[in-house]
Design an enzyme around this catalytic site. Structure first.
Site, PDB file in Angstrom:
ATOM      1  N   GLY A   1       0.854  -1.199   0.000  1.00 15.06           N
ATOM      2  CA  GLY A   1       0.000   0.000   0.000  1.00 15.06           C
ATOM      3  C   GLY A   1       0.883   1.238   0.000  1.00 15.06           C
ATOM      4  O   GLY A   1       0.520   2.277   0.544  1.00 15.06           O
TER       5      GLY A   1
ATOM      6  N   HIS B   1      -7.167   3.187  20.722  1.00 14.79           N
ATOM      7  CA  HIS B   1      -6.184   4.085  21.343  1.00 14.79           C
ATOM      8  C   HIS B   1      -6.508   4.363  22.822  1.00 14.79           C
ATOM      9  O   HIS B   1      -5.664   4.188  23.693  1.00 14.79           O
ATOM     10  CB  HIS B   1      -6.114   5.423  20.608  1.00 14.79           C
ATOM     11  CG  HIS B   1      -5.784   5.312  19.155  1.00 14.79           C
ATOM     12  ND1 HIS B   1      -4.988   4.324  18.644  1.00 14.79           N
ATOM     13  CD2 HIS B   1      -6.128   6.083  18.093  1.00 14.79           C
ATOM     14  CE1 HIS B   1      -4.852   4.494  17.330  1.00 14.79           C
ATOM     15  NE2 HIS B   1      -5.552   5.560  16.974  1.00 14.79           N
TER      16      HIS B   1
HETATM   17  N1  LIG Z   1      -4.037   7.380   6.980  1.00 18.12           N
HETATM   18  C1  LIG Z   1      -3.984   7.389   8.307  1.00 18.12           C
HETATM   19  O1  LIG Z   1      -3.738   8.424   8.936  1.00 18.12           O
HETATM   20  C2  LIG Z   1      -4.217   6.129   9.069  1.00 18.12           C
HETATM   21  C3  LIG Z   1      -4.475   4.935   8.419  1.00 18.12           C
HETATM   22  N2  LIG Z   1      -4.655   3.789   9.149  1.00 18.12           N
HETATM   23  C4  LIG Z   1      -4.899   2.518   8.487  1.00 18.12           C
HETATM   24  O2  LIG Z   1      -3.791   2.221   7.644  1.00 18.12           O
HETATM   25  C5  LIG Z   1      -4.206   1.575   6.452  1.00 18.12           C
HETATM   26  C6  LIG Z   1      -3.747   2.411   5.269  1.00 18.12           C
HETATM   27  O3  LIG Z   1      -4.289   3.700   5.361  1.00 18.12           O
HETATM   28  P1  LIG Z   1      -4.210   4.760   4.174  1.00 18.12           P
HETATM   29  O4  LIG Z   1      -2.839   4.859   3.637  1.00 18.12           O
HETATM   30  O5  LIG Z   1      -4.872   5.975   4.672  1.00 18.12           O
HETATM   31  O6  LIG Z   1      -5.126   4.072   3.107  1.00 18.12           O
HETATM   32  P2  LIG Z   1      -5.363   4.429   1.583  1.00 18.12           P
HETATM   33  O7  LIG Z   1      -6.819   4.536   1.370  1.00 18.12           O
HETATM   34  O8  LIG Z   1      -4.512   5.575   1.165  1.00 18.12           O
HETATM   35  O9  LIG Z   1      -4.902   3.082   0.885  1.00 18.12           O
HETATM   36  C7  LIG Z   1      -3.556   2.666   0.760  1.00 18.12           C
HETATM   37  C8  LIG Z   1      -3.344   2.078  -0.619  1.00 18.12           C
HETATM   38  O10 LIG Z   1      -4.135   0.907  -0.738  1.00 18.12           O
HETATM   39  C9  LIG Z   1      -4.642   0.808  -2.080  1.00 18.12           C
HETATM   40  N3  LIG Z   1      -6.111   0.783  -2.027  1.00 18.12           N
HETATM   41  C10 LIG Z   1      -6.927   1.740  -1.563  1.00 18.12           C
HETATM   42  N4  LIG Z   1      -8.214   1.345  -1.649  1.00 18.12           N
HETATM   43  C11 LIG Z   1      -8.195   0.111  -2.153  1.00 18.12           C
HETATM   44  C12 LIG Z   1      -9.192  -0.838  -2.465  1.00 18.12           C
HETATM   45  N5  LIG Z   1     -10.491  -0.581  -2.250  1.00 18.12           N
HETATM   46  N6  LIG Z   1      -8.820  -2.015  -2.969  1.00 18.12           N
HETATM   47  C13 LIG Z   1      -7.523  -2.291  -3.165  1.00 18.12           C
HETATM   48  N7  LIG Z   1      -6.535  -1.420  -2.884  1.00 18.12           N
HETATM   49  C14 LIG Z   1      -6.857  -0.256  -2.398  1.00 18.12           C
HETATM   50  C15 LIG Z   1      -4.164   2.032  -2.814  1.00 18.12           C
HETATM   51  O11 LIG Z   1      -2.988   1.683  -3.547  1.00 18.12           O
HETATM   52  P3  LIG Z   1      -2.999   1.220  -5.082  1.00 18.12           P
HETATM   53  O12 LIG Z   1      -4.234   1.733  -5.720  1.00 18.12           O
HETATM   54  O13 LIG Z   1      -1.749   1.820  -5.636  1.00 18.12           O
HETATM   55  O14 LIG Z   1      -2.941  -0.248  -5.018  1.00 18.12           O
HETATM   56  C16 LIG Z   1      -3.780   2.993  -1.728  1.00 18.12           C
HETATM   57  O15 LIG Z   1      -2.744   3.865  -2.116  1.00 18.12           O
HETATM   58  C17 LIG Z   1      -5.718   1.430   6.569  1.00 18.12           C
HETATM   59  O16 LIG Z   1      -5.994   0.175   7.111  1.00 18.12           O
HETATM   60  C18 LIG Z   1      -6.092   2.539   7.549  1.00 18.12           C
HETATM   61  O17 LIG Z   1      -7.284   2.244   8.234  1.00 18.12           O
HETATM   62  C19 LIG Z   1      -4.541   3.778  10.516  1.00 18.12           C
HETATM   63  C20 LIG Z   1      -4.282   4.931  11.204  1.00 18.12           C
HETATM   64  C21 LIG Z   1      -4.129   6.198  10.554  1.00 18.12           C
HETATM   65  O1  LIG Z   2      -5.636   6.108  14.254  1.00 22.05           O
HETATM   66  C1  LIG Z   2      -5.979   7.267  14.058  1.00 22.05           C
HETATM   67  O2  LIG Z   2      -5.253   8.240  14.623  1.00 22.05           O
HETATM   68  C2  LIG Z   2      -5.307   9.563  14.099  1.00 22.05           C
HETATM   69  C3  LIG Z   2      -4.698  10.458  15.162  1.00 22.05           C
HETATM   70  O3  LIG Z   2      -3.362  10.122  15.351  1.00 22.05           O
HETATM   71  P1  LIG Z   2      -2.351  11.193  15.912  1.00 22.05           P
HETATM   72  O4  LIG Z   2      -1.114  10.429  16.150  1.00 22.05           O
HETATM   73  O5  LIG Z   2      -2.220  12.250  14.866  1.00 22.05           O
HETATM   74  O6  LIG Z   2      -2.955  11.753  17.148  1.00 22.05           O
HETATM   75  C4  LIG Z   2      -6.724   9.976  13.775  1.00 22.05           C
HETATM   76  O7  LIG Z   2      -6.712  11.234  13.132  1.00 22.05           O
HETATM   77  C5  LIG Z   2      -7.328   8.959  12.855  1.00 22.05           C
HETATM   78  O8  LIG Z   2      -8.700   9.258  12.650  1.00 22.05           O
HETATM   79  C6  LIG Z   2      -7.261   7.565  13.447  1.00 22.05           C
HETATM   80  O9  LIG Z   2      -7.631   6.608  12.483  1.00 22.05           O
END
Ligand SMILES: NC(=O)C1=CN([C@@H]2O[C@H](COP(=O)(O)OP(=O)(O)OC[C@H]3O[C@@H](n4cnc5c(N)ncnc54)[C@H](OP(=O)(O)O)[C@@H]3O)[C@@H](O)[C@H]2O)C=CC1
Ligand SMILES: O=C1O[C@H](COP(=O)(O)O)[C@@H](O)[C@H](O)[C@H]1O
Length: 548
Positions: A92, A321
């Site tokens: 990802g 958390h």
């Molecule tokens: N962003 C944040 O601040 C946080 C995120 N998380 C968790 O971390 C994980 C990644 O988060 P984040 O980077 O925001 O996620 P994204 O939505 O940005 O997804 C990451 C990558 O996964 C691929 N992707 C997205 N949607 C799909 C789909 N429906 N099917 C297949 N591939 C898909 C895409 O890559 P490509 O299309 O190139 O394959 C994308 O760049 C998640 O589980 C999220 O809940 C947890 C805490 C905080």
């Molecule tokens: O896991 C998560 O955390 C962020 C907050 O993280 P922080 O380290 O910036 O305090 C929150 O914004 C997000 O919704 C949640 O998925």
């Protein structure tokens, strides 16, 4: 001699994890005296679709079901440890979390000399990118510590040279086999250790684990997988996810990340409590009136609205958390600092908790705000309300723990406080972010000829006391995963206990379609929440304190 910030911090003689000292040994080409003995009995047979040899897990995996076979010859272990590679694959890699947190944290570890001598970083996602394009993408997000900027550009270049990319589908064994070939090309030494970071939506976790386990696991070293939350959306789906992951991985290979456990002040909670005589004796219902766990953000769900609409703030913040912080705060003294001893105590406290009741929940909405009252039905905490509140789009950004102590019995000075005894209550605040601090509200005489009292703070402000930049939570957790240290990761029984507390109320909220109380963006959240606090004779510390 290169010494990473972690050993600096603990001091040379303090205990640290075995793998970390191996890492240092590898980098420094020296072998700390304590390591050979710790390495004895350390070749484990691991399950990763098939049986394979691995070095991880000792002595941290007390619950490990894996059989450990002793090394007859320590020099062999030494040679193999020095002669190995760690490959970190960010699955990802094109996503938000990877860019915002994971790659910068890996660079910070490299910059601090904490990564093994031979390491590579691979990005994996469907998006078509060349190695160079990945490097350009990552390069934009890397920063050096504010207090240590020397050689920053050179270090970035050296780091980026170790970063590669492979484009593939998440459910394709063939694509993971291609990745395997690329990993092998870069691996040097006798053992190859592989860490996969699943930074992808949860619906594809199992596909990736299945494919990676079948075609890209390491035949010669350990293979570990970091899984990002959400770990399901209730007890049932979480249980299914765990079962599916365990078809391909052992529990010891699964590192469920909750990044709040990697935050400096959350790590410090146990130190504060168990190494200070002044706190531990007060840590119970005898002296503590209530505990408040507060999370607020002054922005909405920008960019993650889809995920958030489906999961909501209880699942996003409270069930993980805040509950993890609560468990660390309230657990009994662990037998030792080993991962399993700590996690055993956390599970006990979670299992002693009362299932959350609908009457003890207030749901608000701009984009999610909830307050809840929780109780631990054990001898230490009987009757003490643990109040949680979490919300987005509020007036401030903060995460803190507030401990309100009882009134002083027969207080000689009560007349000096007026009628509001709450104002004279001692309060300990652990401010996780921003402006990390620990402060204790005490009563004090205002200097002068009269006898006037006021409330003041004994204040440990981290920025003043420790001017160096605090590492991001992801740095600590990635390093721990590389070292096989599981203390800050969630074990499956912890997860089950956590879901058991919240699942019934989540179901009831859905079934009864409880309408949230609306609140304006940037406000202090729903008014109804004050009634919940009042029900337990609590006032929110952040709203009454002059120092809040
Ligand atoms: N962003 C944040 O601040 C946080 C995120 N998380 C968790 O971390 C994980 C990644 O988060 P984040 O980077 O925001 O996620 P994204 O939505 O940005 O997804 C990451 C990558 O996964 C691929 N992707 C997205 N949607 C799909 C789909 N429906 N099917 C297949 N591939 C898909 C895409 O890559 P490509 O299309 O190139 O394959 C994308 O760049 C998640 O589980 C999220 O809940 C947890 C805490 C905080
Ligand atoms: O896991 C998560 O955390 C962020 C907050 O993280 P922080 O380290 O910036 O305090 C929150 O914004 C997000 O919704 C949640 O998925």
């Amino acid at each position: 001699m290169a010494v990473c910030f972690r050993c600096h911090r603990f001091g040379a003689s303090a205990p640290s994890s075995v793998d970390h000292h191996r890492t240092l040994a590898r980098k420094n080409k020296v072998w700390p005296a304590s390591v050979p003995s710790l390495l004895a009995g350390h070749e484990a047979i691991r399950k990763w679709g098939f049986q394979m040899k691995s070095f991880n897990g000792y002595p941290l995996n007390v619950v490990s079901s894996q059989k450990e076979e002793p090394y007859a010859d320590h020099s062999k272990a030494k040679e193999e440890q020095i002669d190995s590679t760690v490959s970190i694959t960010v699955v990802g890699a094109s996503g938000d979390l990877a860019k915002k947190k994971i790659f910068p944290a890996l660079f910070a570890l490299f910059y601090e000399d904490c990564l093994p001598k031979h390491f590579t970083v691979f990005g994996y996602a469907r998006t078509q990118l060349t190695d160079e394009e990945l490097r350009n993408m990552i390069g934009k997000t890397l920063t050096c510590r504010i207090d240590k900027r020397e050689n920053c550009g050179d270090k970035m270049e050296q780091f980026l040279e170790r970063c590669f990319y492979h484009s593939g589908q998440y459910g394709s064994e063939e694509n993971f086999l291609e990745l395997d070939r690329k990993l092998k090309d870069k691996e040097v030494g006798k053992s190859a250790n592989r860490l996969f970071y699943l930074s992808i939506p949860p619906n594809i976790f199992v596909d990736v684990v299945r494919c990676a386990s079948r075609t890209a696991s390491s035949p010669t070293g350990w293979t570990r997988v970091i899984v990002e939350k959400p770990f399901g959306r209730d007890s049932q789906s979480s249980g299914e996810l765990t079962r599916s992951l365990k078809q391909h991985l052992t529990e010891d290979q699964i590192f469920r990340i909750d990044h709040y456990l990697g935050k400096e002040l959350v790590e410090n909670l146990s130190v504060l409590r168990f190494s200070n005589l002044v706190f531990e004796p007060l840590w119970s219902r005898k002296f503590i009136r209530n505990v408040q766990l507060i999370f607020s953000e002054d922005f909405g769900t920008e960019g993650r609205g889809g995920y958030f609409d489906s999961y909501g703030i209880i699942r996003d913040i409270m069930q993980n958390h805040l509950l993890q912080i609560l468990a660390l705060f309230a657990m009994e003294t662990p037998v030792s600092l080993d991962a399993e001893d700590i996690r055993n105590e956390k599970v006990k406290v979670l299992r002693s908790m009362r299932t959350l009741q609908l009457d003890d929940v207030v749901v608000g909405q701009y984009k999610g705000h909830t307050r809840a009252a929780l109780f631990i039905d054990n001898a230490r905490w009987d009757g003490v309300p643990f109040l949680m509140k979490a919300g987005k789009a509020l007036h401030t950004r903060r995460a803190e723990i507030r401990v309100q102590f009882r009134h002083v019995p027969g207080n000689l000075y009560k007349r000096n406080f007026g009628t509001d005894l709450d104002k004279a209550t001692n309060e300990l605040v652990i401010r996780v972010q921003p402006d990390e601090a620990i402060y204790l509200k005490i009563n004090n005489k205002i200097p002068g000829l009269g006898m006037r009292l006021d409330s003041s703070n004994l204040n440990l402000l981290y920025a003043s006391r420790y001017p160096r930049e605090i590492p991001d939570a992801y740095e600590r957790l990635l390093l721990d995963a590389i070292e096989g240290e599981r203390r800050l990761f969630i074990r499956s029984d912890e997860l089950d206990a956590a879901w058991a507390l919240f699942t019934p109320v989540l179901k009831e909220l859905d079934d009864k379609r409880i309408a949230p109380e609306l609140y304006p963006y940037g406000s202090r959240g729903p008014v109804g929440a004050h009634y919940l606090a009042a029900k337990y004779k609590v006032r929110w510390g952040d709203l009454i304190s002059q120092y809040s």
